[in-house]
Design a protein around this motif. Structure first.
Motif, mmCIF file in Angstrom:
data_model
loop_
_atom_site.group_PDB
_atom_site.id
_atom_site.type_symbol
_atom_site.label_atom_id
_atom_site.label_comp_id
_atom_site.label_asym_id
_atom_site.label_seq_id
_atom_site.Cartn_x
_atom_site.Cartn_y
_atom_site.Cartn_z
ATOM 1 N N ARG A 40 35.866 6.155 64.010
ATOM 2 C CA ARG A 40 35.536 6.641 62.673
ATOM 3 C C ARG A 40 34.034 6.848 62.564
ATOM 4 O O ARG A 40 33.263 6.246 63.305
ATOM 5 C CB ARG A 40 35.998 5.644 61.600
ATOM 6 N N ILE A 41 33.641 7.684 61.621
ATOM 7 C CA ILE A 41 32.215 7.980 61.441
ATOM 8 C C ILE A 41 31.442 6.692 61.178
ATOM 9 O O ILE A 41 31.828 5.877 60.344
ATOM 10 C CB ILE A 41 32.012 8.971 60.280
ATOM 11 N N GLY A 42 30.351 6.541 61.882
ATOM 12 C CA GLY A 42 29.532 5.345 61.751
ATOM 13 C C GLY A 42 29.962 4.279 62.732
ATOM 14 O O GLY A 42 29.150 3.784 63.523
ATOM 15 N N TYR A 43 31.241 3.939 62.717
ATOM 16 C CA TYR A 43 31.758 2.910 63.620
ATOM 17 C C TYR A 43 31.672 3.369 65.079
ATOM 18 O O TYR A 43 31.231 2.616 65.947
ATOM 19 C CB TYR A 43 33.200 2.556 63.258
ATOM 20 N N SER A 44 32.120 4.593 65.348
ATOM 21 C CA SER A 44 32.118 5.067 66.739
ATOM 22 C C SER A 44 30.684 5.223 67.252
ATOM 23 O O SER A 44 30.396 4.896 68.411
ATOM 24 C CB SER A 44 32.880 6.393 66.856
ATOM 25 N N GLN A 45 29.772 5.705 66.398
ATOM 26 C CA GLN A 45 28.379 5.860 66.819
ATOM 27 C C GLN A 45 27.719 4.507 67.071
ATOM 28 O O GLN A 45 26.992 4.332 68.053
ATOM 29 C CB GLN A 45 27.586 6.644 65.765
ATOM 30 N N MET A 46 27.998 3.532 66.186
ATOM 31 C CA MET A 46 27.448 2.195 66.370
ATOM 32 C C MET A 46 28.033 1.544 67.620
ATOM 33 O O MET A 46 27.337 0.838 68.363
ATOM 34 C CB MET A 46 27.720 1.329 65.143
ATOM 35 N N TRP A 47 29.316 1.790 67.869
ATOM 36 C CA TRP A 47 29.986 1.253 69.070
ATOM 37 C C TRP A 47 29.308 1.788 70.332
ATOM 38 O O TRP A 47 29.070 1.042 71.289
ATOM 39 C CB TRP A 47 31.464 1.642 69.043
ATOM 40 N N LYS A 48 28.998 3.080 70.321
ATOM 41 C CA LYS A 48 28.330 3.689 71.475
ATOM 42 C C LYS A 48 26.919 3.120 71.655
ATOM 43 O O LYS A 48 26.441 2.962 72.791
ATOM 44 C CB LYS A 48 28.279 5.204 71.313
ATOM 45 N N PHE A 49 26.252 2.816 70.549
ATOM 46 C CA PHE A 49 24.938 2.175 70.635
ATOM 47 C C PHE A 49 25.066 0.794 71.263
ATOM 48 O O PHE A 49 24.303 0.433 72.174
ATOM 49 C CB PHE A 49 24.311 2.060 69.246
ATOM 50 N N LEU A 50 26.041 0.021 70.815
ATOM 51 C CA LEU A 50 26.244 -1.325 71.342
ATOM 52 C C LEU A 50 26.667 -1.288 72.812
ATOM 53 O O LEU A 50 26.410 -2.231 73.563
ATOM 54 C CB LEU A 50 27.298 -2.061 70.512
ATOM 55 N N SER A 51 27.326 -0.177 73.209
ATOM 56 C CA SER A 51 27.758 -0.023 74.607
ATOM 57 C C SER A 51 26.638 0.481 75.499
ATOM 58 O O SER A 51 26.806 0.580 76.717
ATOM 59 C CB SER A 51 28.940 0.954 74.682
ATOM 60 N N SER B 25 25.384 9.628 63.188
ATOM 61 C CA SER B 25 26.193 9.144 62.062
ATOM 62 C C SER B 25 25.944 9.990 60.822
ATOM 63 O O SER B 25 26.880 10.360 60.108
ATOM 64 C CB SER B 25 25.871 7.674 61.767
ATOM 65 N N ILE B 26 24.675 10.319 60.576
ATOM 66 C CA ILE B 26 24.315 11.149 59.423
ATOM 67 C C ILE B 26 24.904 12.549 59.579
ATOM 68 O O ILE B 26 25.500 13.103 58.643
ATOM 69 C CB ILE B 26 22.779 11.249 59.281
ATOM 70 N N THR B 27 24.760 13.135 60.764
ATOM 71 C CA THR B 27 25.271 14.489 61.024
ATOM 72 C C THR B 27 26.783 14.545 60.860
ATOM 73 O O THR B 27 27.321 15.470 60.241
ATOM 74 C CB THR B 27 24.877 14.945 62.435
ATOM 75 N N ALA B 28 27.478 13.546 61.402
ATOM 76 C CA ALA B 28 28.943 13.513 61.300
ATOM 77 C C ALA B 28 29.386 13.381 59.846
ATOM 78 O O ALA B 28 30.379 13.996 59.432
ATOM 79 C CB ALA B 28 29.496 12.359 62.125
ATOM 80 N N THR B 29 28.655 12.611 59.054
ATOM 81 C CA THR B 29 28.994 12.451 57.637
ATOM 82 C C THR B 29 28.769 13.759 56.882
ATOM 83 O O THR B 29 29.554 14.124 56.014
ATOM 84 C CB THR B 29 28.163 11.327 57.003
ATOM 85 N N ARG B 30 27.705 14.459 57.222
ATOM 86 C CA ARG B 30 27.451 15.764 56.591
ATOM 87 C C ARG B 30 28.585 16.746 56.899
ATOM 88 O O ARG B 30 29.053 17.467 56.013
ATOM 89 C CB ARG B 30 26.120 16.340 57.087
#
Length: 241
Positions: free
Chosen positions: A169-180, A192-197
């Motif tokens: 999901r937006i935000g979660y997947s991007q944060m997950w990739k950061f943590l990975s 995350s911002i771009t995906a939300t837009r």
């Protein structure tokens, strides 16, 4: 689930109407409103193995090609589903592969009738720059309130991965990739911002196809409220959405 939401919402609406009040349904996901108004089609249950195969296929051929595949099978559903909405594309293909019938054909079989009159309003911003500012401000606030820690707790659960519905999901997947280690913090934030837009744009496109809805094009909340009240006074209704 969306089905549980429909039943809970109908129960709450009935209770409010019985108290001679007008229920207000505000915000939320439009899919849930659609199911509340139109009901659920008799669709087959999800097949985890089949869904896993489709996810593997999309990694090979890409989202656009998978959407094209859906268009060949079910052009009506393909026209309604954005190529980037991978979950819905996969679900539509899954329904066909399980039942042998298209999603659009099964949806037509629904005999559900929403038992109330409805007045629907949609607030559409005129100033897209202001909308984008609000999206960025909202995500910054999520981070300030501990969003990273929330995803870290999920990251540490062995049963979850990037393809899990709760994570993809937006935000979660991007944060997950950061943590990975696959994204820098700045990349995570910007993506995350771009995906939300992009999501906001798709939502507005969907809303513009919505039937029987009053569009309120104003960024001034007081003017918007006055417009809504003016429209509402013309109707006698049990419910507003």
């Amino acid at each position: 689930s969306v089905g549980e939401f429909k039943e809970d919402a109908l129960e709450a609406i009935s209770d409010i109407v019985n108290h001679k009040r007008i229920p207000l349904l505000v915000g939320g996901t439009m899919l849930y409103y659609k199911v509340l108004l139109k009901g659920l089609a008799p669709l087959p249950s999800a097949n985890i193995e089949l869904r896993s195969d489709l996810l593997k296929e999309v990694k090979i051929i890409g989202e656009i090609a998978l959407h094209k595949k859906l268009k060949e099978i079910d052009p009506i559903s393909a026209d309604r589903i954005h190529p980037n909405d991978l979950q819905r594309v996969i679900r539509a293909l899954e329904v066909f592969l399980i039942s042998g019938k298209t999603l659009s054909a099964l949806i037509k079989k629904s005999t559900y009738n929403f038992p109330y009159k409805v007045i629907q309003f949609s607030l559409i911003p005129r100033n897209m720059f202001l909308l984008y500012e609000n999206i960025e401000r909202r995500f910054r606030k999520m981070l300030d309130l501990g969003f990273q820690k929330e995803v870290e707790d999920l990251f540490n659960r062995k049963k979850l991965n990037i393809n899990s519905c709760s994570i993809n999901r937006i935000g979660y997947s991007q944060m997950w990739k950061f943590l990975s280690g696959h994204l820098s913090y700045r990349e995570m934030f910007e993506q995350s911002i771009t995906a939300t837009r992009h999501l906001a744009k798709r939502q507005m496109t969907w809303l513009k196809r919505w039937n029987n809805i009053h569009y309120i094009y104003n960024d001034d909340i007081n003017l918007s409220v006055n417009q809504i009240l003016k429209i509402f006074k013309k109707f006698k209704s049990n419910i507003i959405i």
